[in-house]
Design a protein around this motif. Structure first.
Motif, PDB file in Angstrom:
ATOM      1  N   PRO A  40       0.812  -1.213   0.000  1.00  0.00           N
ATOM      2  CA  PRO A  40       0.000   0.000   0.000  1.00  0.00           C
ATOM      3  C   PRO A  40       0.846   1.263   0.000  1.00  0.00           C
ATOM      4  CG  PRO A  40      -0.812  -1.574   1.610  1.00  0.00           C
ATOM      5  CD  PRO A  40       0.500  -2.102   1.117  1.00  0.00           C
ATOM      6  N   GLU A  41       2.130   1.173   0.392  1.00  0.00           N
ATOM      7  CA  GLU A  41       3.014   2.336   0.383  1.00  0.00           C
ATOM      8  C   GLU A  41       3.544   2.620  -1.017  1.00  0.00           C
ATOM      9  OE1 GLU A  41       5.855   0.823   3.261  1.00  0.00           O
ATOM     10  OE2 GLU A  41       5.065   2.202   4.765  1.00  0.00           O
ATOM     11  N   ARG A  42       3.104   1.840  -1.997  1.00  0.00           N
ATOM     12  CA  ARG A  42       3.537   2.013  -3.379  1.00  0.00           C
ATOM     13  C   ARG A  42       5.042   1.807  -3.493  1.00  0.00           C
ATOM     14  NH1 ARG A  42       0.465   2.955  -8.067  1.00  0.00           N
ATOM     15  NH2 ARG A  42       0.912   5.155  -8.435  1.00  0.00           N
ATOM     16  N   ARG A  43       5.502   0.691  -3.007  1.00  0.00           N
ATOM     17  CA  ARG A  43       6.885   0.296  -3.246  1.00  0.00           C
ATOM     18  C   ARG A  43       6.930  -0.480  -4.547  1.00  0.00           C
ATOM     19  NH1 ARG A  43       9.671  -2.651   1.509  1.00  0.00           N
ATOM     20  NH2 ARG A  43       7.895  -4.044   1.289  1.00  0.00           N
ATOM     21  N   CYS A  44       7.885  -0.161  -5.380  1.00  0.00           N
ATOM     22  CA  CYS A  44       7.979  -0.786  -6.694  1.00  0.00           C
ATOM     23  C   CYS A  44       9.045  -1.876  -6.706  1.00  0.00           C
ATOM     24  CB  CYS A  44       8.321   0.266  -7.745  1.00  0.00           C
ATOM     25  SG  CYS A  44       6.926   1.337  -8.154  1.00  0.00           S
ATOM     26  N   LEU A  45       8.721  -2.942  -7.410  1.00  0.00           N
ATOM     27  CA  LEU A  45       9.670  -4.020  -7.602  1.00  0.00           C
ATOM     28  C   LEU A  45      10.677  -3.591  -8.670  1.00  0.00           C
ATOM     29  CD1 LEU A  45       8.821  -7.758  -7.780  1.00  0.00           C
ATOM     30  CD2 LEU A  45      10.321  -6.758  -9.501  1.00  0.00           C
ATOM     31  N   THR A  46      11.949  -3.716  -8.349  1.00  0.00           N
ATOM     32  CA  THR A  46      12.994  -3.273  -9.275  1.00  0.00           C
ATOM     33  C   THR A  46      14.021  -4.373  -9.502  1.00  0.00           C
ATOM     34  OG1 THR A  46      14.450  -2.378  -7.552  1.00  0.00           O
ATOM     35  CG2 THR A  46      12.752  -0.913  -8.426  1.00  0.00           C
ATOM     36  N   ASP A  47      14.674  -4.296 -10.631  1.00  0.00           N
ATOM     37  CA  ASP A  47      15.861  -5.095 -10.913  1.00  0.00           C
ATOM     38  C   ASP A  47      17.059  -4.245 -10.490  1.00  0.00           C
ATOM     39  OD1 ASP A  47      18.081  -6.361 -11.958  1.00  0.00           O
ATOM     40  OD2 ASP A  47      17.213  -6.713 -13.936  1.00  0.00           O
ATOM     41  N   PRO A  48      17.826  -4.665  -9.487  1.00  0.00           N
ATOM     42  CA  PRO A  48      18.937  -3.812  -9.026  1.00  0.00           C
ATOM     43  C   PRO A  48      20.051  -3.677 -10.045  1.00  0.00           C
ATOM     44  CG  PRO A  48      19.003  -5.953  -7.955  1.00  0.00           C
ATOM     45  CD  PRO A  48      17.703  -5.910  -8.716  1.00  0.00           C
ATOM     46  N   GLY A  49      19.990  -4.461 -11.121  1.00  0.00           N
ATOM     47  CA  GLY A  49      21.007  -4.357 -12.150  1.00  0.00           C
ATOM     48  C   GLY A  49      22.112  -5.385 -12.022  1.00  0.00           C
ATOM     49  N   SER A  50      22.244  -5.966 -10.845  1.00  0.00           N
ATOM     50  CA  SER A  50      23.215  -7.032 -10.619  1.00  0.00           C
ATOM     51  C   SER A  50      22.665  -7.937  -9.530  1.00  0.00           C
ATOM     52  CB  SER A  50      24.576  -6.458 -10.207  1.00  0.00           C
ATOM     53  OG  SER A  50      24.469  -5.746  -8.982  1.00  0.00           O
ATOM     54  N   GLY A  51      23.211  -9.137  -9.433  1.00  0.00           N
ATOM     55  CA  GLY A  51      22.694 -10.072  -8.456  1.00  0.00           C
ATOM     56  C   GLY A  51      21.421 -10.733  -8.954  1.00  0.00           C
ATOM     57  N   ARG A  52      20.875 -11.617  -8.130  1.00  0.00           N
ATOM     58  CA  ARG A  52      19.730 -12.423  -8.569  1.00  0.00           C
ATOM     59  C   ARG A  52      18.433 -12.064  -7.852  1.00  0.00           C
ATOM     60  NH1 ARG A  52      20.814 -18.665  -8.960  1.00  0.00           N
ATOM     61  NH2 ARG A  52      19.077 -18.396 -10.421  1.00  0.00           N
ATOM     62  N   LEU A  53      18.471 -11.224  -6.809  1.00  0.00           N
ATOM     63  CA  LEU A  53      17.271 -10.956  -6.030  1.00  0.00           C
ATOM     64  C   LEU A  53      16.645  -9.627  -6.411  1.00  0.00           C
ATOM     65  CD1 LEU A  53      18.418 -12.113  -2.460  1.00  0.00           C
ATOM     66  CD2 LEU A  53      17.091 -13.394  -4.155  1.00  0.00           C
ATOM     67  N   PRO A  54      15.326  -9.605  -6.628  1.00  0.00           N
ATOM     68  CA  PRO A  54      14.644  -8.326  -6.843  1.00  0.00           C
ATOM     69  C   PRO A  54      14.604  -7.522  -5.548  1.00  0.00           C
ATOM     70  CG  PRO A  54      13.040 -10.086  -6.642  1.00  0.00           C
ATOM     71  CD  PRO A  54      14.395 -10.748  -6.623  1.00  0.00           C
ATOM     72  N   VAL A  55      14.388  -6.219  -5.699  1.00  0.00           N
ATOM     73  CA  VAL A  55      14.385  -5.314  -4.554  1.00  0.00           C
ATOM     74  C   VAL A  55      13.144  -4.425  -4.632  1.00  0.00           C
ATOM     75  CG1 VAL A  55      15.626  -3.450  -3.365  1.00  0.00           C
ATOM     76  CG2 VAL A  55      16.900  -5.319  -4.423  1.00  0.00           C
TER      77      VAL A  55
END
Length: 559
Positions: free
Chosen positions: A480-495
């Motif tokens: 509900p806080e409008r956090r967006c799923l992102t690709d950090p550009g490296s590594g395997r885990l989304p943020v």
């Protein structure tokens, strides 16, 4: 300055800055028998084992009580949600700490203010709490302004609220004949209807609709009455300090705006920046909505449509009032120089789960007032964009009211009153996000502190159903806080990051039933077996995995 959001039904203000212990002033002799040594003080005897170490009461309150007293205190706490054992021991008249801004103390008000009817709503409230509320109102409201106190009993079962309360009222009437009135429902009708019953019984120029578990401060009424005298089309709220449920001490809070989210749950929010720029915390401030406690000109309340009589029991009626007042010619203000202390319940002794009623009421508000934005309420409750299948009752009368009052469209409200409420114009889809390889788990926001989305067994709760999609290259938000799923550009885990225009790698190409591919990195959101042997969310080279989202808003161009 830190703000926190929460359910308005506990009416908890925010931004506390200190805690004061309650102190008694002079003790009314008629209540002297109710006063004894406070159980918060140690007694000269061998310490007794805490029988209820897991109780929310005894986790926060550490008196030296006998086992019998502990059992009594815990039983009363479970029944009422606050420390009735202690409430019954402290004076009905007690001094409250001065928590107003220093500039409030020098303000002067006209002597010819409107009269006020104070309405106290309750169901199965503790007798000592109601009596303390009445005492504070009588002692701290100028007698020429206090028209009446109306007690609205929504069919309580507590026997104390019959004979003993009537005897207390009779005692008051010896010196203030007819001051206190009682309205009792023969069947439980809910908070909204109880407020209407109180208003119908009132005769003062202004009505203050309060809970019964409150105490008013010195000069609480005058700032409210002066503002309504200046503009009768105002709906006002005092600022609520908190009476702690465990020790009945007062925690003062600063003023904040009354807002809400798209589920129409109340929350506290910032005022417009202009108020802070004036650097005077004694000034009234505009607010998008109002909590359950409010003050209004009695006749204007009728003109604007009172409360929606079609609301059931509890929840949403205050947000509906706030929206309607703004759209139909009035306005809402918070009055920092008016303070009311309100008991913060640890739990409600009735209607434990408000979700069903709140959902139904929220949909009713949306149907009448929110125009094209009503789909955001459906999304907040994870209901289909159309045909939600929930009976919201007949709204034809409320729609006629809106037409008769020539009210503005809801977009005007978003643009001019509550621009902080994200209109979600880019919402294309929402709900649970599922990978075809493992259909019994959903994308979940996980622990907020870790900012790492996870896969979790599908449970249909908020951490999984708040996944809106955005146009062109959708970003995925799972909170509900409008956090967006992102690709950090490296590594395997989304943020997960709070959504902003500057946030990189948050846009994803997606069509229903196909891959989710990051626009900038070219990598895909997929699932794979992790080191613990369970599926995990990964960002990796695209392998053709397919995703579906629960609800799609087709008329916004997403398929």
């Amino acid at each position: 300055m830190m703000y926190r959001l929460h359910n308005c039904f506990s009416y908890l203000p925010l931004i506390f800055y200190t805690t004061f212990s309650v102190q008694s002033s002079h003790i009314d002799q008629r209540d002297a028998h109710a006063v004894m040594q406070s159980p918060t003080l140690k007694r000269d005897r061998r310490a007794t084992k805490n029988l209820f170490p897991n109780s929310n009461l005894f986790k926060n309150w550490h008196p030296d009580l006998s086992e019998e007293e502990q059992r009594e205190a815990e039983e009363l706490f479970q029944r009422y949600g606050y420390n009735v054992f202690l409430s019954d021991k402290i004076p009905l008249e007690r001094e409250l700490p001065e928590t107003r801004d220093h500039r409030c103390l020098t303000k002067e008000y006209p002597s010819d203010l409107p009269t006020i009817s104070v309405i106290l709503i309750y169901v199965d409230e503790a007798l000592s709490v109601i009596k303390r509320a009445i005492c504070s109102i009588i002692n701290r409201t100028p007698s020429h302004l206090l028209k009446e106190i109306i007690l609205v009993d929504d069919r309580s079962t507590n026997e104390d609220l019959q004979g003993k309360l009537n005897a207390f009222i009779d005692f008051i009437h010896k010196t203030r004949p007819g001051l206190v009135k009682k309205v009792r429902h023969e069947e439980r009708m809910g908070l909204s209807q109880a407020r209407l019953s109180g208003w119908k019984a009132s005769t003062g120029d202004v009505v203050a609709i309060l809970d019964a578990h409150i105490e008013v401060y010195v000069q609480w009424a005058e700032p409210l009455l002066a503002r309504i005298q200046a503009d009768r089309r105002l709906v006002l709220s005092p600022v609520f300090d908190v009476v702690n449920f465990y020790n009945m001490e007062v925690t003062p809070y600063q003023a904040a705006a009354h807002g809400f989210d798209w589920a129409l749950w109340c929350q506290y929010d910032f005022f417009n920046q202009e108020w802070y720029d004036r650097n005077d915390q004694s000034l009234p401030a505009k607010s998008p909505s109002v909590m359950g406690i409010f003050v209004v000109d009695r006749l204007f309340f009728e003109e604007i449509g009172t409360l929606d009589g079609g609301m059931k029991t509890y929840g949403g009626e205050n947000v509906e009032l706030g929206i309607r007042v703004w759209l139909c010619g009035g306005s809402i203000e918070i009055i920092p120089c008016s303070k009311v202390a309100h008991i913060e319940r640890a739990h409600k002794p009735y209607a434990q789960n408000l979700n069903v009623l709140m959902k139904r009421n929220a949909l009713r508000v949306a149907e009448v007032w929110l125009d094209e934005y009503k789909i955001n309420v459906n999304a907040a409750w994870n209901l289909p964009p159309t045909d939600h299948g929930i009976d919201i009752g007949d709204v034809s009368e409320r729609k006629r009211l809106r037409e008769r009052l020539q009210c503005k469209p809801f977009k005007w409200y978003l643009d001019n009153v509550y621009p902080r409420l994200d209109p979600l114009d880019d919402l294309l889809g929402y709900g649970m996000l599922i990978n075809s390889l493992k259909t019994d788990v959903c994308v979940d926001q996980g622990l907020l502190s870790r900012n790492t989305p996870i896969l979790y067994v599908c449970h249909h709760q908020v951490s999984q159903v708040s996944a809106p999609l955005f146009p062109v290259h959708p970003s995925f938000s799972t909170s509900p806080e409008r956090r967006c799923l992102t690709d950090p550009g490296s590594g395997r885990l989304p943020v997960l990051h709070k959504c902003s225009k500057q946030q990189i790698y948050k846009y994803w190409d997606f069509k229903q039933g196909q891959a989710i591919k990051n626009r900038d990195t070219g990598r895909c959101l997929e699932i794979a077996i992790g080191p613990n042997g369970y599926y995990q969310l990964h960002i990796q080279d695209c392998s053709g995995q397919r995703w579906t989202i629960q609800h799609v808003i087709k008329d916004r161009g997403f398929s």
